[in-house]
Write a protein that holds these residues in place. Sequence first.
Motif, PDB file in Angstrom:
ATOM      1  N   LEU A   1       0.825  -1.208   0.000  1.00 29.52           N
ATOM      2  CA  LEU A   1       0.000   0.000   0.000  1.00 29.52           C
ATOM      3  C   LEU A   1       0.861   1.260   0.000  1.00 29.52           C
ATOM      4  O   LEU A   1       0.553   2.241  -0.681  1.00 29.52           O
ATOM      5  CB  LEU A   1      -0.937  -0.003   1.209  1.00 29.52           C
TER       6      LEU A   1
ATOM      7  N   GLY B   1      -2.172   5.283  -4.620  1.00 29.70           N
ATOM      8  CA  GLY B   1      -2.688   4.721  -3.367  1.00 29.70           C
ATOM      9  C   GLY B   1      -4.011   5.332  -2.969  1.00 29.70           C
ATOM     10  O   GLY B   1      -4.103   6.535  -2.734  1.00 29.70           O
TER      11      GLY B   1
ATOM     12  N   ARG C   1      -5.889   3.771  -0.463  1.00 28.59           N
ATOM     13  CA  ARG C   1      -6.132   3.356   0.917  1.00 28.59           C
ATOM     14  C   ARG C   1      -4.964   3.762   1.802  1.00 28.59           C
ATOM     15  O   ARG C   1      -3.858   4.018   1.329  1.00 28.59           O
ATOM     16  CB  ARG C   1      -6.325   1.836   0.968  1.00 28.59           C
TER      17      ARG C   1
ATOM     18  N   ALA D   1      -1.952   3.389   4.328  1.00 30.91           N
ATOM     19  CA  ALA D   1      -0.907   2.387   4.514  1.00 30.91           C
ATOM     20  C   ALA D   1      -0.747   2.099   6.002  1.00 30.91           C
ATOM     21  O   ALA D   1       0.237   2.493   6.633  1.00 30.91           O
ATOM     22  CB  ALA D   1       0.400   2.881   3.902  1.00 30.91           C
TER      23      ALA D   1
ATOM     24  N   GLU E   1      -7.857  -4.091   2.250  1.00 25.96           N
ATOM     25  CA  GLU E   1      -7.303  -4.650   1.016  1.00 25.96           C
ATOM     26  C   GLU E   1      -7.500  -6.164   0.982  1.00 25.96           C
ATOM     27  O   GLU E   1      -7.878  -6.737  -0.047  1.00 25.96           O
ATOM     28  CB  GLU E   1      -5.803  -4.320   0.933  1.00 25.96           C
TER      29      GLU E   1
END
Length: 282
Positions: free
Chosen positions: A44, A53, A55, A57, A65
């Motif tokens: 991510l 990206g 989403r 991390a 995910e």
Amino acid sequence: MNPTSMAPTSRIEARSGATGSMTEGAARAGLAARGVIYLLVGVLALQIAFGDGERQADRGGALAELSDKPFGSVLLWALGIGLVCMALWRLSEALFGSVGPDGRKAKKRLLAVARFLFYGFVAYSVLSFAAGSGGGGDGGSGSSDKQSRDVTAKVLEMPGGQWIVGLAGAGIVVAGVWIGARAVLRAYHDKLRLGEMSPRARRLVDITGVGGGAARGLVFATAGAFAVRAAVDYEPDKAKGLDDTLRSFADTPLGPWLLACVAAGLVLFGLFSFAMARWRRV
């Protein structure tokens, strides 16, 4: 020798062997689960570094995910159970000691208690998400950034709150430096069954262990530095969770390339965790 007198001893040895096998199984399942989380967070973060990206991390983003994959619900439950195994393994180390000559010392037991509490919390958050109580798909069990700000704000309001946050942040910085230094020095060698590994396997483990451990230590130290800054400035918004900490690397003069290097390091640490699940002495 009387065969009857040997029966109790045999039962004790069998029970000890069964307990040892359960502990080993729990440890290996837990290390593999840890590897999955770091691998997903690293991927991510790589996506963020290259501008793709969507989403966060952090753990919540990794769970979201994973939930999108085929059999995502099954994978989430398996991950949560693996983390429960990790917590139980650390609890067994606190109660009975760990491998190595210093495994029964108070320092090692206290460290095991801290790890038990940490992985117990992580397991709870993963299982809550798997059960459907974790919230939406972007944050899973909650944004690590929001959690960090909220906790920091509450602690700062307490008597001596600035000192508590500052000392906690400094402790995280020290832990990050310690993690990175031990990785570079290959201190993990004393926990591996090196005799069972081929020269090629050792080289690969060292690449993942050194690179992954150094990146993990850098992330810890950076997050701790942000907590210290939040305490000094009395501004909880300056505390950062995993996602904001990783994104901060892209704001340096090296730009997204530094974030990409750190993210790749977290992927390496995920792979290193899989290697530990295979070859660690338990």
